[in-house]
Design a protein around this motif. Structure first.
Motif, PDB file in Angstrom:
ATOM      1  N   VAL A 112       0.562 -16.788  -7.048  1.00  0.00           N
ATOM      2  CA  VAL A 112       0.563 -15.911  -5.878  1.00  0.00           C
ATOM      3  C   VAL A 112      -0.671 -15.253  -6.172  1.00  0.00           C
ATOM      4  CG1 VAL A 112       2.907 -15.649  -5.660  1.00  0.00           C
ATOM      5  CG2 VAL A 112       1.692 -13.883  -6.920  1.00  0.00           C
ATOM      6  N   ARG A 113      -1.182 -14.594  -4.828  1.00  0.00           N
ATOM      7  CA  ARG A 113      -2.214 -14.033  -4.441  1.00  0.00           C
ATOM      8  C   ARG A 113      -2.066 -12.470  -4.785  1.00  0.00           C
ATOM      9  NH1 ARG A 113      -7.276 -15.682  -4.896  1.00  0.00           N
ATOM     10  NH2 ARG A 113      -8.152 -14.467  -3.055  1.00  0.00           N
ATOM     11  N   VAL A 114      -2.800 -11.765  -5.766  1.00  0.00           N
ATOM     12  CA  VAL A 114      -2.421 -10.387  -5.953  1.00  0.00           C
ATOM     13  C   VAL A 114      -3.854  -9.534  -5.836  1.00  0.00           C
ATOM     14  CG1 VAL A 114      -0.415 -10.761  -7.345  1.00  0.00           C
ATOM     15  CG2 VAL A 114      -2.911 -10.572  -8.463  1.00  0.00           C
ATOM     16  N   PHE A 117      -4.446   5.103  -2.846  1.00  0.00           N
ATOM     17  CA  PHE A 117      -4.992   5.174  -1.348  1.00  0.00           C
ATOM     18  C   PHE A 117      -4.418   4.439  -0.215  1.00  0.00           C
ATOM     19  CE2 PHE A 117      -8.577   5.367  -4.590  1.00  0.00           C
ATOM     20  CZ  PHE A 117      -8.987   6.649  -4.199  1.00  0.00           C
ATOM     21  N   GLN A 118      -2.952   3.836  -0.616  1.00  0.00           N
ATOM     22  CA  GLN A 118      -2.045   3.530   0.227  1.00  0.00           C
ATOM     23  C   GLN A 118      -2.554   2.564   1.256  1.00  0.00           C
ATOM     24  OE1 GLN A 118       1.114   6.203   1.703  1.00  0.00           O
ATOM     25  NE2 GLN A 118       0.588   7.651   0.373  1.00  0.00           N
ATOM     26  N   LEU A 119      -3.779   1.660   0.804  1.00  0.00           N
ATOM     27  CA  LEU A 119      -3.952   0.463   1.709  1.00  0.00           C
ATOM     28  C   LEU A 119      -2.903  -0.452   2.031  1.00  0.00           C
ATOM     29  CD1 LEU A 119      -7.513   0.130   0.184  1.00  0.00           C
ATOM     30  CD2 LEU A 119      -6.926   1.437   1.934  1.00  0.00           C
ATOM     31  N   TYR A 120      -1.872  -0.458   1.344  1.00  0.00           N
ATOM     32  CA  TYR A 120      -0.839  -1.265   1.397  1.00  0.00           C
ATOM     33  C   TYR A 120       0.304  -0.678   1.228  1.00  0.00           C
ATOM     34  CZ  TYR A 120      -4.171  -4.926   0.154  1.00  0.00           C
ATOM     35  OH  TYR A 120      -5.274  -5.851   0.243  1.00  0.00           O
ATOM     36  N   GLY A 121       1.580  -0.946   1.793  1.00  0.00           N
ATOM     37  CA  GLY A 121       2.868  -0.393   1.785  1.00  0.00           C
ATOM     38  C   GLY A 121       3.745  -0.671   2.652  1.00  0.00           C
ATOM     39  N   VAL A 122       4.882   0.093   2.840  1.00  0.00           N
ATOM     40  CA  VAL A 122       5.533  -0.321   3.849  1.00  0.00           C
ATOM     41  C   VAL A 122       5.277  -0.247   5.302  1.00  0.00           C
ATOM     42  CG1 VAL A 122       8.238   0.194   4.801  1.00  0.00           C
ATOM     43  CG2 VAL A 122       7.922   0.570   2.299  1.00  0.00           C
ATOM     44  N   GLU A 123       5.695  -1.051   6.105  1.00  0.00           N
ATOM     45  CA  GLU A 123       5.168  -1.226   7.474  1.00  0.00           C
ATOM     46  C   GLU A 123       3.733  -1.395   7.600  1.00  0.00           C
ATOM     47  OE1 GLU A 123       7.340  -0.089  10.445  1.00  0.00           O
ATOM     48  OE2 GLU A 123       8.449  -1.050   9.140  1.00  0.00           O
ATOM     49  N   GLN A 124       3.114  -2.197   6.467  1.00  0.00           N
ATOM     50  CA  GLN A 124       1.676  -2.336   6.404  1.00  0.00           C
ATOM     51  C   GLN A 124       1.670  -3.982   6.330  1.00  0.00           C
ATOM     52  OE1 GLN A 124       0.385   1.050   4.015  1.00  0.00           O
ATOM     53  NE2 GLN A 124      -1.564   0.854   5.048  1.00  0.00           N
ATOM     54  N   LEU A 148       2.584  -6.830   2.519  1.00  0.00           N
ATOM     55  CA  LEU A 148       3.284  -5.964   1.688  1.00  0.00           C
ATOM     56  C   LEU A 148       3.858  -6.911   0.781  1.00  0.00           C
ATOM     57  CD1 LEU A 148       5.090  -3.505   0.744  1.00  0.00           C
ATOM     58  CD2 LEU A 148       6.858  -4.561   2.650  1.00  0.00           C
ATOM     59  N   GLN A 149       4.095  -7.909   0.931  1.00  0.00           N
ATOM     60  CA  GLN A 149       4.572  -8.979  -0.269  1.00  0.00           C
ATOM     61  C   GLN A 149       3.451  -9.013  -1.274  1.00  0.00           C
ATOM     62  OE1 GLN A 149       7.728  -9.762  -0.703  1.00  0.00           O
ATOM     63  NE2 GLN A 149       6.815 -10.287  -2.737  1.00  0.00           N
ATOM     64  N   MET A 150       2.341  -9.240  -0.880  1.00  0.00           N
ATOM     65  CA  MET A 150       1.172  -9.285  -1.968  1.00  0.00           C
ATOM     66  C   MET A 150       1.149  -8.018  -2.806  1.00  0.00           C
ATOM     67  SD  MET A 150      -2.792  -9.948  -1.376  1.00  0.00           S
ATOM     68  CE  MET A 150      -3.173  -8.381  -0.931  1.00  0.00           C
ATOM     69  N   ALA A 151       0.946  -6.974  -2.143  1.00  0.00           N
ATOM     70  CA  ALA A 151       1.050  -5.663  -3.056  1.00  0.00           C
ATOM     71  C   ALA A 151       2.207  -5.550  -3.832  1.00  0.00           C
ATOM     72  CB  ALA A 151       1.157  -4.547  -1.824  1.00  0.00           C
ATOM     73  N   ARG A 152       3.477  -5.946  -3.332  1.00  0.00           N
ATOM     74  CA  ARG A 152       4.553  -5.943  -4.153  1.00  0.00           C
ATOM     75  C   ARG A 152       4.488  -6.929  -5.359  1.00  0.00           C
ATOM     76  NH1 ARG A 152       9.832  -5.561  -0.168  1.00  0.00           N
ATOM     77  NH2 ARG A 152       9.801  -3.434   0.257  1.00  0.00           N
ATOM     78  N   ASP A 153       3.966  -8.117  -5.114  1.00  0.00           N
ATOM     79  CA  ASP A 153       3.650  -9.130  -6.223  1.00  0.00           C
ATOM     80  C   ASP A 153       2.644  -8.498  -7.259  1.00  0.00           C
ATOM     81  OD1 ASP A 153       5.242 -10.856  -5.206  1.00  0.00           O
ATOM     82  OD2 ASP A 153       3.654 -12.156  -3.915  1.00  0.00           O
ATOM     83  N   THR A 154       1.600  -7.773  -6.943  1.00  0.00           N
ATOM     84  CA  THR A 154       0.854  -7.096  -7.774  1.00  0.00           C
ATOM     85  C   THR A 154       1.517  -6.166  -8.575  1.00  0.00           C
ATOM     86  OG1 THR A 154      -1.202  -7.301  -5.817  1.00  0.00           O
ATOM     87  CG2 THR A 154      -1.308  -5.821  -7.741  1.00  0.00           C
ATOM     88  N   TYR A 155       2.175  -5.356  -7.728  1.00  0.00           N
ATOM     89  CA  TYR A 155       3.249  -4.459  -8.887  1.00  0.00           C
ATOM     90  C   TYR A 155       3.925  -5.142  -9.712  1.00  0.00           C
ATOM     91  CZ  TYR A 155       6.333  -0.736  -9.749  1.00  0.00           C
ATOM     92  OH  TYR A 155       7.119   0.338 -10.720  1.00  0.00           O
ATOM     93  N   ALA A 156       4.677  -6.282  -9.377  1.00  0.00           N
ATOM     94  CA  ALA A 156       5.539  -6.891 -10.304  1.00  0.00           C
ATOM     95  C   ALA A 156       4.454  -7.535 -11.554  1.00  0.00           C
ATOM     96  CB  ALA A 156       6.054  -8.187  -9.749  1.00  0.00           C
ATOM     97  N   ALA A 157       3.581  -8.001 -11.210  1.00  0.00           N
ATOM     98  CA  ALA A 157       2.517  -8.603 -12.189  1.00  0.00           C
ATOM     99  C   ALA A 157       1.565  -7.656 -13.006  1.00  0.00           C
ATOM    100  CB  ALA A 157       1.428  -9.543 -11.529  1.00  0.00           C
ATOM    101  N   ARG A 158       1.779  -6.361 -12.851  1.00  0.00           N
ATOM    102  CA  ARG A 158       1.133  -5.224 -13.491  1.00  0.00           C
ATOM    103  C   ARG A 158       0.962  -5.566 -14.831  1.00  0.00           C
ATOM    104  NH1 ARG A 158       5.710  -3.215 -12.213  1.00  0.00           N
ATOM    105  NH2 ARG A 158       6.843  -1.568 -13.352  1.00  0.00           N
ATOM    106  N   GLY A 159      -0.121  -5.195 -15.682  1.00  0.00           N
ATOM    107  CA  GLY A 159       0.006  -5.490 -17.017  1.00  0.00           C
ATOM    108  C   GLY A 159       0.774  -4.459 -18.088  1.00  0.00           C
TER     109      GLY A 159
END
Length: 760
Positions: free
Chosen positions: A575-577, A602-609, A612-623
């Motif tokens: 996925v893209r993150v 900085f909330q460039l991504y979030g609910v109602e933006q 969102l799924q890319m940002a959630r994937d980024t969170y899931a992939a965090r090191g």
């Protein structure tokens, strides 16, 4: 010295507007009573102490098995000549005969809604009550006692700084490792003060000139107001009807049924120590009536608790969260109105290791302010409505901006300001981080690899100042403070970094916070910061900024690089993150997740933006998973509408109490020191973001709040808006938005997972 002169020395004078506000009254805050902290036995040492404070002056209070009351006093600005943040001092209060010795009942009770500690005991022939509180307008402690049987009262000043000391540990972080001994002077105990005893620490020297010269900044000395030289702090103890027994001891003139002791503890910069004594005596006189001071104190706390609240009810999990939130907000009020910001590594409430009084001045990571840590105590002040309490944070960076601009000119030959991650209170690098061994190194080379090339601090500082503008709409703050800072920070980026062929900034040398050090270009924390603040600055009404400022803001917005993305494997799928930087060597040196700066703060991504799924994937992939300390994962989860994850982390934060300490909100030490204040700030912020997020004109309601947690809350949103809501059984049963016109901006997200249930 007249009273008006005295007031200018007290940092709390600027806060009198809070006290003068309509009295909301502590009586209206009885919902806090279940979270009061009550101990039914004395404490062995300072690890069994309770915090108390008025925002400027703070203390740890405990009663020992001997019956003696101990008061360990602290401030945010009591810096020594070698830049250690010292305790002000220690008092012992002894009653004879000891009323606690044969008492059938003992209680030490912190009343949260009144900001007051009461110690009580019931004996076979006696009742004793001690009330401890602070004047909210002055750095003065009050102790009021009543006993049915007469007692002799002795108040003694104790000191572990009776002789000069050589310091060689990391509590002197800015100077640790210096090529000469670090000598800290002894405290002074002046004799022959009429009807009072006093002590003070007076800095006759300062390490500021040495630091400026060492870092090649001597020519910029005129841009610095030395905050150490002649800094003087201590205590001035008085009690009506008491006699001076010696230079350190007051004693009642015979047995008494009632007594009132007051301790004035100012911190000022005066060339002659006698001037400090005059200030202290004046403050003690101005707060001479304990009943009047107690009424002011009750009024201040009533107003504080009325500004915002979260009242959640439910099972033991909810009770744990509530206790953590309430106690941390209490602690922030106790220490949040000083001359300098709250110290992330213990704040004003550190105690000696293993309860050792002689070790009371120690704190891990020392005296400097670390931007990544200090910010966490100030983000939640927006939603809680405590905007004025952000002043110490902003004023620190505003005060050092002239030196930072001069350093840019000297080190990099252009204009603008950047701020070190680890910064002294006068704006230089900590010498320990700058590096003592300068052989073969230019002045501009910072030898600490952990953050030496980071430049994300300035944009984030401007972002937090923009938050305050959004919430308050204070044009004086915008024009006099925010816009000059924004112009200086963006001028740095405008002149420091080249553009590529498309006119975009190429930010290098840099690094992705402390995690990625090598071969980094366009790090995400910096890019996300610029992409957050530039559109907001450009959107300001044209009349509020100068043409030069508007042109600068627009120029950097147009030159701001795209946020870097990359591919990553998440749950077996590519996925893209969000990437940590456009280019970087993937060798981790620390545990931050720099890519998540785009989510929080900085909330460039979030609910109602979008995305969102890319940002959630980024969170899931965090090191790294950062649930405690300065780790902002809870804030990120709430911004992304991840309800169960937010709940898990918030609960873990609220269970982070250190078992060696009685005070339940002694968080950590985690990455830092006890009580961990950036952990506490994170705790507040996560809870608020779960309930309410203010994004532009949009107000997101319950973006990550568990539907089975009943709650009644009042929080603040942008444009001077307050939101009060009651959730029962997963249903919104009451909503009040002030002003009413802002109700149209509410987006109600009741369903778990941050999906919109309805939209107004």
């Amino acid at each position: 010295m007249n009273l008006s002169t005295l007031i200018k020395y007290g940092a709390l004078a600027a806060w009198c507007g809070f006290v003068a506000a309509p009295n909301c009254g502590a009586e209206n805050q009885r919902w806090l009573d279940p979270y009061d902290v009550v101990w039914n036995t004395p404490s062995q040492d300072s690890r069994g102490s309770m915090p108390l404070g008025n925002g400027e002056l703070a203390l740890n209070a405990w009663v020992e098995p001997s019956g003696d009351l101990r008061l360990l006093i602290g401030r945010s600005d009591s810096y020594s000549e070698i830049s250690r943040l010292l305790k002000v001092g220690l008092l012992r209060v002894r009653l004879s005969p000891n009323p606690f010795q044969n008492a059938s009942g003992f209680s030490q009770h912190l009343h949260l809604r009144n900001g007051l500690i009461e110690v009580a005991a019931l004996g076979p022939d006696n009742r004793i009550s001690l009330k401890l509180f602070l004047d909210p307008d002055r750095p003065v402690v009050h102790l009021v006692g009543h006993s049915t049987s007469p007692v002799i009262v002795e108040v003694a000043v104790e000191s572990w700084r009776a002789e000069p000391r050589t310091i060689d540990d990391d509590s002197a972080w800015s100077m640790q490792g210096a090529p000469h001994p670090l000598i800290e002077s002894a405290d002074h105990f002046p004799a022959n003060i009429p009807a009072a005893v006093a002590w003070y620490h007076h800095n006759e020297t300062s390490v500021v000139p040495e630091t400026l010269a060492f870092q090649g900044l001597a020519s910029a000395a005129s841009a610095v107001r030395d905050p150490l030289l002649y800094r003087t702090f201590g205590g001035y103890v008085q009690a009506r009807g008491f006699l001076v027994q010696d230079a350190r001891t007051l004693v009642s003139d015979g047995p008494v049924h009632s007594f009132a002791v007051r301790v004035a503890a100012p911190c000022v910069q005066v060339r002659r120590a006698e001037e400090w004594l005059s200030v202290a005596a004046g403050l003690a006189k101005a707060s001479a009536e304990p009943d009047a001071a107690e009424r002011r104190n009750q009024r201040w706390w009533g107003n504080y608790w009325q500004r915002s609240w979260i009242k959640a009810t439910g099972d033991d999990t909810v009770s744990t969260v509530m206790r953590g939130y309430v106690l941390q907000r209490y602690v922030q009020a106790c220490e949040g109105r000083g001359a300098f910001p709250i110290k992330f590594n213990g704040g004003a409430f550190t105690v000696g290791r293993n309860g050792n009084i002689a070790d009371s001045d120690y704190r891990r990571w020392g005296d400097s302010h670390w931007f990544q840590n200090i910010r966490h105590m100030y983000y939640p002040m927006m939603a809680s409505g405590d905007w004025k309490m952000t002043d110490p944070f902003f004023e620190l960076y505003e005060s050092v901006r002239p030196l930072c601009e001069a350093r840019t000119e000297l080190y990099e030959a252009h204009a603008g300001a950047y701020f070190p991650e680890t910064m002294t209170v006068w704006g230089t690098y900590a010498n320990k981080d700058y590096g003592w061994d300068r052989a073969g190194h230019a002045f501009s080379e910072v030898l600490s690899p952990w953050w030496g090339k980071t430049r994300n601090q300035g944009p984030e500082l401007v972002g937090l100042m923009l938050d305050r503008w959004d919430y308050t709409q204070d044009t004086a703050f915008l024009r006099k403070r925010l816009l000059p800072m924004a112009a200086s920070v963006l001028t740095y980026f405008d002149q420091r970094f080249p553009r590529d062929s498309s006119g975009k900034l190429v930010i290098t040398p840099t690094q992705a916070v402390e995690t990625y050090w090598y071969d980094v270009t366009n790090d995400t924390p910096t890019i996300a910061g610029l992409r957050n603040i530039c559109p907001r600055l450009c959107a300001l009404p044209a009349r509020l900024a100068t043409p030069a400022q508007r042109n600068l803001f627009a120029r950097i917005q147009a030159a701001c690089p795209d946020l870097p993305l990359e591919s990553h494997l998440v749950q077996g799928q590519t996925v893209r993150v969000i990437a940590p930087a456009r280019n970087y060597k993937p060798e981790r040196s620390n545990v931050e997740n720099p890519e998540l700066y785009a989510v929080w703060p900085f909330q460039l991504y979030g609910v109602e933006q979008p995305d969102l799924q890319m940002a959630r994937d980024t969170y899931a992939a965090r090191g790294n998973h950062l649930d405690v300390g300065w780790g902002p994962d809870g804030n990120c989860a709430a911004v992304l509408g991840l309800t169960s994850e937010s709940e898990r982390i918030l609960l873990k934060k609220c269970r982070n109490s250190n078992a060696e300490f009685r005070w339940p909100a002694t968080w950590g030490p985690n990455f830092d020191w006890l009580p961990d204040q950036n952990h506490g700030g994170n705790l507040l912020n996560t809870a608020q973001l779960m309930l309410l997020q203010s994004r532009g004109r949009q107000i997101l309601l319950f973006p990550a709040w568990p539907a089975n947690w009943d709650v009644d809350f009042k929080l603040h949103a942008a444009y001077r808006t307050t939101v009060q809501a009651i959730l029962r059984g997963g249903k919104l049963i009451e909503l009040k938005v002030t002003p009413g016109s802002r109700a149209a901006d509410i987006v109600n997200l009741l369903a778990a997972g941050g999906q919109a249930a309805s939209s107004n």
